[in-house]
Write a protein that holds these residues in place. Structure first.
Motif, short mmCIF file in Angstrom:
data_model
loop_
_atom_site.label_atom_id
_atom_site.label_comp_id
_atom_site.label_asym_id
_atom_site.label_seq_id
_atom_site.Cartn_x
_atom_site.Cartn_y
_atom_site.Cartn_z
N ILE A 186 0.84 -1.20 0.00
CA ILE A 186 0.00 0.00 0.00
C ILE A 186 0.87 1.25 0.00
O ILE A 186 0.60 2.22 -0.72
CB ILE A 186 -0.96 -0.03 1.20
CG1 ILE A 186 -1.99 -1.14 1.02
CG2 ILE A 186 -1.64 1.32 1.40
CD1 ILE A 186 -2.89 -1.37 2.21
N ARG A 187 1.94 1.24 0.79
CA ARG A 187 2.87 2.38 0.81
C ARG A 187 3.49 2.62 -0.57
O ARG A 187 3.64 3.76 -1.01
CB ARG A 187 3.98 2.13 1.83
CG ARG A 187 3.62 2.45 3.26
CD ARG A 187 4.87 2.55 4.13
NE ARG A 187 4.52 3.11 5.43
CZ ARG A 187 4.38 2.40 6.54
NH1 ARG A 187 4.56 1.10 6.51
NH2 ARG A 187 4.04 2.99 7.67
N SER A 188 3.84 1.53 -1.25
CA SER A 188 4.45 1.65 -2.56
C SER A 188 3.47 2.24 -3.58
O SER A 188 3.84 3.09 -4.39
CB SER A 188 4.94 0.28 -3.03
OG SER A 188 5.67 0.39 -4.23
N LEU A 189 2.22 1.80 -3.54
CA LEU A 189 1.19 2.36 -4.42
C LEU A 189 0.99 3.84 -4.14
O LEU A 189 0.85 4.65 -5.07
CB LEU A 189 -0.12 1.60 -4.24
CG LEU A 189 -0.20 0.20 -4.84
CD1 LEU A 189 -1.42 -0.54 -4.29
CD2 LEU A 189 -0.24 0.25 -6.36
N HIS A 190 0.99 4.20 -2.88
CA HIS A 190 0.82 5.60 -2.50
C HIS A 190 2.00 6.44 -2.97
O HIS A 190 1.82 7.57 -3.47
CB HIS A 190 0.67 5.70 -0.98
CG HIS A 190 0.55 7.10 -0.47
ND1 HIS A 190 -0.52 7.92 -0.77
CD2 HIS A 190 1.37 7.84 0.34
CE1 HIS A 190 -0.36 9.09 -0.18
NE2 HIS A 190 0.78 9.07 0.49
N ALA A 191 3.21 5.91 -2.85
CA ALA A 191 4.42 6.65 -3.22
C ALA A 191 4.46 6.98 -4.71
O ALA A 191 5.01 8.01 -5.11
CB ALA A 191 5.66 5.85 -2.82
N THR A 192 3.87 6.10 -5.53
CA THR A 192 3.87 6.33 -6.98
C THR A 192 2.61 7.03 -7.47
O THR A 192 2.42 7.19 -8.68
CB THR A 192 4.04 4.99 -7.73
OG1 THR A 192 2.99 4.09 -7.33
CG2 THR A 192 5.39 4.36 -7.42
N GLY A 193 1.73 7.42 -6.55
CA GLY A 193 0.51 8.12 -6.92
C GLY A 193 -0.58 7.23 -7.46
O GLY A 193 -1.53 7.71 -8.09
N ASP A 194 -0.46 5.91 -7.22
CA ASP A 194 -1.44 4.96 -7.76
C ASP A 194 -2.48 4.51 -6.75
O ASP A 194 -3.32 3.67 -7.07
CB ASP A 194 -0.71 3.73 -8.30
CG ASP A 194 0.17 4.06 -9.50
OD1 ASP A 194 -0.34 4.72 -10.43
OD2 ASP A 194 1.36 3.68 -9.49
N LEU A 195 -2.43 5.03 -5.53
CA LEU A 195 -3.40 4.64 -4.50
C LEU A 195 -4.50 5.68 -4.39
O LEU A 195 -4.23 6.87 -4.17
CB LEU A 195 -2.70 4.47 -3.15
CG LEU A 195 -3.62 4.04 -2.00
CD1 LEU A 195 -4.01 2.58 -2.17
CD2 LEU A 195 -2.95 4.26 -0.65
N LYS A 196 -5.74 5.23 -4.50
CA LYS A 196 -6.89 6.11 -4.28
C LYS A 196 -7.22 6.16 -2.80
O LYS A 196 -7.35 7.25 -2.21
CB LYS A 196 -8.09 5.62 -5.08
CG LYS A 196 -9.33 6.49 -4.91
CD LYS A 196 -10.50 5.98 -5.76
CE LYS A 196 -11.72 6.88 -5.58
NZ LYS A 196 -12.87 6.40 -6.39
N HIS A 197 -7.36 4.98 -2.17
CA HIS A 197 -7.75 4.93 -0.77
C HIS A 197 -7.36 3.58 -0.17
O HIS A 197 -7.33 2.56 -0.86
CB HIS A 197 -9.28 5.11 -0.65
CG HIS A 197 -9.71 5.70 0.65
ND1 HIS A 197 -9.71 7.06 0.88
CD2 HIS A 197 -10.15 5.13 1.80
CE1 HIS A 197 -10.15 7.31 2.11
NE2 HIS A 197 -10.41 6.14 2.69
N ALA A 198 -7.04 3.60 1.11
CA ALA A 198 -6.77 2.36 1.85
C ALA A 198 -7.85 2.15 2.89
O ALA A 198 -8.29 3.11 3.54
CB ALA A 198 -5.40 2.44 2.53
#
Length: 393
Positions: A186-198
């Motif tokens: 989840i952190r990795s997705l967030h770091a690349t701007g690919d996370l909408k919500h956890a």
């Protein structure tokens, strides 16, 4: 900055007391194997990778501070006895036994050398334990990258754009030496701007999700929402499409040779929900969590914990929505007196419900016959030797 729950320098080990989170951040020193055993058993520190690191480093600290026995053989025997003792603190988590086995071998090799001394055996052990701390952080970052890449490339949600994720228990910096396994994805997705919500579950009865994962998500400023365990099905049904939920990602305390996975109680039910709703289900864990000697989940011993964890809750007195009185910790009964309690700490998710196992060397998928071949990931020594997806070869 990612939370640091384990702080180490030669001769000193300090851990964050997770029993006091999220309301109080208090660290204390671990200077003996006995202290480490109780910290692990009482869950001051928890998470399969973290307890292995804490146990290994605690013995390193004790060795540095103590007056050594007069011979290499006696130092070896002392280390082996302490390692056997530390393993008894949490029998389900294979990482601890795996670490102890590797440290045992390193110690025996050092003691068997022609000119070995008490100090050379100690140094061999301490250096090996310290390297485990370094390797765990590196492995977690690789797990995060492989998992994020897989989600982007292998899920319908990932192909649409930013994805949302659901996770269970705590698998972040608090459960590892740093960064995390499932939470690392989840952190990795967030770091690349690919996370909408956890989304994180509360994880009854010990509330690792609401106390610890939520704490990490807020700390890292990751957009996130807490749900109770019983809300997961409704979340996938009512918010799955609008939130573009791609996967449920969890950690593991032990992965059997066939892919059956023991993890925090409640994981099995989430895997069933994922299958019903067409959401991918991923297990994120380092190779040290995979136990090829355990053939299936039927061979995994499940730890049962005290019933009081279910019948009472403990925490500081609340003063409104945002404030707590940290000086007044109270224990509140939430169940009928005299009721029997069954409190297994883990459950086993069958391999058939798992879409991929994310390791530091790639994501293992099942072959065309629906079988995981986990032995293949032990044929490589590093994350650069295998492609991101190594299943089905």
């Amino acid at each position: 900055m990612v939370l640091q729950a384990i702080k180490y320098s030669r001769g000193r080990l300090e851990i964050l007391d997770q029993l006091l989170l999220p309301h109080s951040e208090y660290c204390f020193d671990i200077d003996s194997c006995t202290m480490a055993w109780h910290a692990i058993k009482d869950m001051n520190t928890r998470g399969a990778p973290a307890i292995a690191i804490v146990a290994a480093l605690a013995l390193a600290v004790e060795l540095v501070k103590m007056k050594l026995p007069p011979s290499a053989e006696e130092v070896k025997l002392f280390i082996l006895e302490k390692l056997d003792y530390l393993v008894t603190s949490r029998p389900t988590a294979v990482n601890l036994a795996d670490a102890a086995g590797k440290l045992r071998s390193r110690t025996e090799e050092a003691a068997a050398k022609k000119n070995s001394t008490d100090k050379s055996v100690r140094e061999a052990y301490v250096m090996a334990a310290e390297m485990m701390l370094v390797d765990d952080v590196k492995d977690n970052e690789a797990i995060g990258k492989h998992g994020a890449d897989w989600i982007r490339n292998n899920t319908e949600a990932g192909k649409k754009g930013k994805v949302s994720m659901l996770t269970h228990c705590n698998t972040g910096s608090l459960a590892t030496a740093g960064y995390g396994t499932a939470l690392g994805v989840i952190r990795s997705l967030h770091a690349t701007g690919d996370l909408k919500h956890a989304f994180c579950t509360e994880t009854r009865p010990y509330n690792q999700g609401s106390r610890l994962t939520a704490f990490e998500l807020v700390h890292d400023k990751i957009p996130a929402t807490l749900i109770t365990d019983s809300m997961a099905a409704a979340l996938l049904l009512l918010k799955g499409p609008s939130e573009n939920i791609a996967a449920i990602v969890v950690g593991a305390d032990r992965v059997a040779a066939n892919g059956d996975t023991a993890n925090k109680i409640g994981t099995y039910s989430l895997a069933i929900l994922a299958k019903h709703h067409g959401v991918k289900f991923l297990v994120a864990a380092p190779r040290t969590t995979i136990d090829l000697k355990t053939r299936s989940g039927n061979d995994i011993v499940i730890e049962e914990r005290p019933g009081k964890e279910v019948t009472v809750v403990t925490g500081p007195r609340s003063e409104g929505d945002r404030r707590v009185d940290r000086d007044h910790v109270e224990t509140i009964s939430i169940a009928a007196f005299g009721i029997g309690v069954w409190n297994p700490a883990f459950d086993v998710t069958p391999a058939e419900l798992i879409d991929g196992i994310v390791t530091e060397v790639g994501v293992v998928e099942k072959d065309d016959d629906g079988v995981f071949h986990l032995d293949k990931i032990f044929e490589t020594g590093g994350s650069n030797d295998k492609p991101s997806t190594i299943g089905g070869i």
